[in-house]
Design a protein around this motif. Structure first.
Motif, PDB file in Angstrom:
ATOM      1  N   SER A  90       0.797  -1.227   0.000  1.00 54.37           N
ATOM      2  CA  SER A  90       0.000   0.000   0.000  1.00 54.37           C
ATOM      3  C   SER A  90       0.828   1.275   0.000  1.00 54.37           C
ATOM      4  O   SER A  90       0.268   2.363   0.145  1.00 54.37           O
ATOM      5  CB  SER A  90      -0.922   0.009   1.229  1.00 54.37           C
ATOM      6  N   HIS A  91       2.143   1.182  -0.169  1.00 52.47           N
ATOM      7  CA  HIS A  91       2.989   2.375  -0.061  1.00 52.47           C
ATOM      8  C   HIS A  91       3.283   2.964  -1.424  1.00 52.47           C
ATOM      9  O   HIS A  91       3.561   2.238  -2.389  1.00 52.47           O
ATOM     10  CB  HIS A  91       4.301   2.022   0.635  1.00 52.47           C
ATOM     11  N   GLY A  92       3.233   4.289  -1.511  1.00 49.67           N
ATOM     12  CA  GLY A  92       3.582   4.960  -2.760  1.00 49.67           C
ATOM     13  C   GLY A  92       2.479   4.869  -3.791  1.00 49.67           C
ATOM     14  O   GLY A  92       1.308   4.663  -3.486  1.00 49.67           O
ATOM     15  N   GLU A  93       2.850   5.008  -5.048  1.00 52.70           N
ATOM     16  CA  GLU A  93       1.871   4.980  -6.138  1.00 52.70           C
ATOM     17  C   GLU A  93       1.689   3.584  -6.724  1.00 52.70           C
ATOM     18  O   GLU A  93       0.633   3.272  -7.275  1.00 52.70           O
ATOM     19  CB  GLU A  93       2.300   5.944  -7.252  1.00 52.70           C
ATOM     20  N   ARG A  94       2.696   2.718  -6.599  1.00 53.90           N
ATOM     21  CA  ARG A  94       2.625   1.388  -7.220  1.00 53.90           C
ATOM     22  C   ARG A  94       2.062   0.390  -6.209  1.00 53.90           C
ATOM     23  O   ARG A  94       2.764  -0.467  -5.687  1.00 53.90           O
ATOM     24  CB  ARG A  94       4.004   0.967  -7.728  1.00 53.90           C
ATOM     25  N   CYS A 181      -9.018   1.279   3.643  1.00 57.81           N
ATOM     26  CA  CYS A 181      -9.283   1.085   2.217  1.00 57.81           C
ATOM     27  C   CYS A 181      -7.994   0.634   1.539  1.00 57.81           C
ATOM     28  O   CYS A 181      -7.015   1.388   1.483  1.00 57.81           O
ATOM     29  CB  CYS A 181      -9.781   2.375   1.580  1.00 57.81           C
ATOM     30  N   LEU A 182      -8.009  -0.593   1.038  1.00 60.22           N
ATOM     31  CA  LEU A 182      -6.871  -1.145   0.319  1.00 60.22           C
ATOM     32  C   LEU A 182      -7.194  -1.201  -1.164  1.00 60.22           C
ATOM     33  O   LEU A 182      -8.357  -1.369  -1.538  1.00 60.22           O
ATOM     34  CB  LEU A 182      -6.557  -2.552   0.840  1.00 60.22           C
ATOM     35  N   PRO A 183      -6.169  -1.036  -2.046  1.00 60.03           N
ATOM     36  CA  PRO A 183      -4.748  -1.242  -1.769  1.00 60.03           C
ATOM     37  C   PRO A 183      -3.963  -0.037  -1.256  1.00 60.03           C
ATOM     38  O   PRO A 183      -2.764  -0.171  -1.008  1.00 60.03           O
ATOM     39  CB  PRO A 183      -4.209  -1.659  -3.131  1.00 60.03           C
ATOM     40  N   HIS A 184      -4.554   1.137  -1.103  1.00 58.62           N
ATOM     41  CA  HIS A 184      -3.757   2.319  -0.782  1.00 58.62           C
ATOM     42  C   HIS A 184      -3.498   2.497   0.703  1.00 58.62           C
ATOM     43  O   HIS A 184      -2.706   3.368   1.085  1.00 58.62           O
ATOM     44  CB  HIS A 184      -4.435   3.578  -1.337  1.00 58.62           C
ATOM     45  N   GLY A 185      -4.151   1.708   1.563  1.00 63.66           N
ATOM     46  CA  GLY A 185      -3.919   1.833   2.994  1.00 63.66           C
ATOM     47  C   GLY A 185      -4.463   3.118   3.584  1.00 63.66           C
ATOM     48  O   GLY A 185      -3.897   3.661   4.530  1.00 63.66           O
ATOM     49  N   TYR A 203     -13.412   6.957  -2.230  1.00 62.73           N
ATOM     50  CA  TYR A 203     -12.311   6.047  -2.561  1.00 62.73           C
ATOM     51  C   TYR A 203     -12.547   5.366  -3.908  1.00 62.73           C
ATOM     52  O   TYR A 203     -11.609   5.178  -4.700  1.00 62.73           O
ATOM     53  CB  TYR A 203     -12.136   5.004  -1.464  1.00 62.73           C
ATOM     54  N   LEU A 204     -13.783   5.016  -4.179  1.00 66.26           N
ATOM     55  CA  LEU A 204     -14.096   4.392  -5.468  1.00 66.26           C
ATOM     56  C   LEU A 204     -13.889   5.366  -6.628  1.00 66.26           C
ATOM     57  O   LEU A 204     -13.699   4.937  -7.772  1.00 66.26           O
ATOM     58  CB  LEU A 204     -15.530   3.859  -5.467  1.00 66.26           C
ATOM     59  N   ARG A 205     -13.913   6.658  -6.331  1.00 67.67           N
ATOM     60  CA  ARG A 205     -13.602   7.674  -7.347  1.00 67.67           C
ATOM     61  C   ARG A 205     -12.111   7.962  -7.411  1.00 67.67           C
ATOM     62  O   ARG A 205     -11.664   8.789  -8.212  1.00 67.67           O
ATOM     63  CB  ARG A 205     -14.322   8.995  -7.029  1.00 67.67           C
ATOM     64  N   GLY A 206     -11.316   7.335  -6.539  1.00 66.76           N
ATOM     65  CA  GLY A 206      -9.886   7.598  -6.495  1.00 66.76           C
ATOM     66  C   GLY A 206      -9.529   8.802  -5.662  1.00 66.76           C
ATOM     67  O   GLY A 206      -8.468   9.410  -5.856  1.00 66.76           O
ATOM     68  N   GLU A 207     -10.391   9.149  -4.682  1.00 65.30           N
ATOM     69  CA  GLU A 207     -10.184  10.335  -3.871  1.00 65.30           C
ATOM     70  C   GLU A 207     -10.233   9.987  -2.390  1.00 65.30           C
ATOM     71  O   GLU A 207     -10.652   8.897  -1.995  1.00 65.30           O
ATOM     72  CB  GLU A 207     -11.257  11.387  -4.181  1.00 65.30           C
ATOM     73  N   VAL A 208      -9.814  10.947  -1.560  1.00 63.21           N
ATOM     74  CA  VAL A 208      -9.981  10.853  -0.118  1.00 63.21           C
ATOM     75  C   VAL A 208     -10.873  12.004   0.341  1.00 63.21           C
ATOM     76  O   VAL A 208     -10.971  13.039  -0.319  1.00 63.21           O
ATOM     77  CB  VAL A 208      -8.638  10.914   0.634  1.00 63.21           C
ATOM     78  N   LEU A 209     -11.525  11.804   1.469  1.00 61.61           N
ATOM     79  CA  LEU A 209     -12.231  12.873   2.167  1.00 61.61           C
ATOM     80  C   LEU A 209     -11.418  13.231   3.408  1.00 61.61           C
ATOM     81  O   LEU A 209     -10.916  12.341   4.098  1.00 61.61           O
ATOM     82  CB  LEU A 209     -13.636  12.425   2.585  1.00 61.61           C
ATOM     83  N   LEU A 210     -11.330  14.501   3.713  1.00 65.60           N
ATOM     84  CA  LEU A 210     -10.570  14.905   4.897  1.00 65.60           C
ATOM     85  C   LEU A 210     -11.354  14.675   6.181  1.00 65.60           C
ATOM     86  O   LEU A 210     -10.755  14.479   7.240  1.00 65.60           O
ATOM     87  CB  LEU A 210     -10.150  16.369   4.791  1.00 65.60           C
ATOM     88  N   VAL A 239      -6.038  10.299  -4.402  1.00 69.77           N
ATOM     89  CA  VAL A 239      -5.375   9.468  -3.402  1.00 69.77           C
ATOM     90  C   VAL A 239      -3.864   9.586  -3.493  1.00 69.77           C
ATOM     91  O   VAL A 239      -3.164   9.698  -2.477  1.00 69.77           O
ATOM     92  CB  VAL A 239      -5.815   7.999  -3.542  1.00 69.77           C
ATOM     93  N   THR A 240      -3.331   9.562  -4.700  1.00 70.00           N
ATOM     94  CA  THR A 240      -1.878   9.601  -4.878  1.00 70.00           C
ATOM     95  C   THR A 240      -1.386  10.944  -5.428  1.00 70.00           C
ATOM     96  O   THR A 240      -0.265  11.040  -5.907  1.00 70.00           O
ATOM     97  CB  THR A 240      -1.417   8.473  -5.808  1.00 70.00           C
ATOM     98  N   ALA A 241      -2.214  11.972  -5.346  1.00 65.96           N
ATOM     99  CA  ALA A 241      -1.869  13.260  -5.951  1.00 65.96           C
ATOM    100  C   ALA A 241      -0.978  14.117  -5.074  1.00 65.96           C
ATOM    101  O   ALA A 241      -0.466  15.144  -5.528  1.00 65.96           O
ATOM    102  CB  ALA A 241      -3.140  14.034  -6.297  1.00 65.96           C
ATOM    103  N   VAL A 242      -0.796  13.729  -3.821  1.00 69.51           N
ATOM    104  CA  VAL A 242       0.016  14.497  -2.879  1.00 69.51           C
ATOM    105  C   VAL A 242       1.105  13.577  -2.338  1.00 69.51           C
ATOM    106  O   VAL A 242       0.815  12.481  -1.857  1.00 69.51           O
ATOM    107  CB  VAL A 242      -0.838  15.047  -1.719  1.00 69.51           C
TER     108      VAL A 242
END
Length: 302
Positions: A90-94, A181-185, A203-210, A239-242
């Motif tokens: 779950s670490h990084g972008e890959r 939420c996996l795989p991003h942890g 998360y299903l949209r590829g985003e996080v909520l604060l 999710v991986t934009a920052v």
């Protein structure tokens, strides 16, 4: 057996009154999820009587630096084997997940845990493209997780099945109900049904909520805090934009955070939260505040 952190010791911890930012587990990057309907021991490393192969896999995963979790479907118990197993990173972008049903749990001995810990798919199962949603329902570890987690798992299962699994302790009992939420942890805490549905939809949209976001597993707490505050400032939710490029110092910590072509310098400080929830509830007593946020080469923003 005395249970740790009964709900009576946690006033305000399930109502959104306490900050849960920067509280995701810092050590989990590789994951091993093994289906076991229960009962679950208070701690997974204690082993499962009558299930030596699963017990050994849990111990081997911990020794390799992979986080083991026992999982089960909410509201229904199937006879096993077969045993559903997932491994992931779950670490990084890959990030990735693999899944496989085992006719015999002894097949877990074939899993290359060193590869999982290094972030390399071991080819143990088929690639999994759908998310996994883990809701902590580990009542034997903490009564709050059963009281708040199990109903939330049922609620999410009704809407997002088959993505949803109940799981053992994920850390941060005081923030029950907890969602990973996996795989991003991505960790959320202090969730009610509505907040959880919004978090999963994001998360299903590829985003996080604060709102109720605890952070992302595998990052040091100051890095989680820095990412959170930069997201709040920029409005970036991917999710991986920052990316946290670096963290240095001791509290206050200085971090460099990258958002697209922009780089920010941010100073965060760890502070104790008010109204601690009792002597038996010593996890996550601190939170973080932002002291300075600067777009590099430009004037301070806050």
């Amino acid at each position: 057996m005395t249970r740790r952190n009964s709900c009576a010791h946690c006033p305000g911890s399930h109502s959104g009154e306490r900050s849960c930012l920067a509280s995701a587990t810092t050590k989990a990057r590789g994951w091993l999820l093994v289906e076991h309907p229960g009962p679950w021991p208070e701690r997974v490393e204690q082993g499962l009587p009558g299930h030596p192969a699963i017990s050994e896999a849990v111990r081997a995963a911990q020794a390799a630096g992979v986080r083991p979790q026992l999982i089960r479907r909410s509201g229904r118990r199937r006879r096993i084997p077969p045993v559903q197993v997932y491994v992931g990173y779950s670490h990084g972008e890959r990030v990735w997940l693999e899944g496989r049903e085992l006719a015999d749990p002894a097949e877990l001995a074939d899993l290359d845990l060193a590869a999982v810990a290094a972030g390399t798919p071991p080819g143990f199962g088929e690639p999994v493209t759908d998310p996994l949603l883990l809701v902590c329902a580990h009542g034997r570890r903490n009564a709050c997780c059963a009281r708040y987690g199990a109903p939330l798992a049922r609620k999410l299962t009704a809407r997002f099945d088959p993505f949803v699994w109940e799981t053992t302790h994920v850390g941060g009992d005081r923030y029950a109900a907890n969602l990973v939420c996996l795989p991003h942890g991505v960790y959320y805490g202090d969730l009610g049904p509505d907040e959880a549905v919004r978090a999963v939809d994001a998360y299903l949209r590829g985003e996080v909520l604060l709102d109720r976001l605890r952070g992302r597993a595998g990052l040091p707490e100051p890095a989680q805090a820095a990412e959170h505050f930069v997201r709040a400032h920029t409005g970036i939710r991917g999710v991986t934009a920052v990316t946290v490029e670096s963290v240095s110092g001791t509290s206050p910590y200085e971090a460099v955070v990258v958002v697209g072509e922009r780089r920010y310098r941010i100073v965060v400080e760890r502070v104790e939260q008010t109204g601690p929830c009792g002597a038996e509830c010593q996890e996550n007593l601190g939170t973080y505040v932002v002291r300075e946020l600067t777009l590099l080469n430009e004037a301070a923003l806050v």
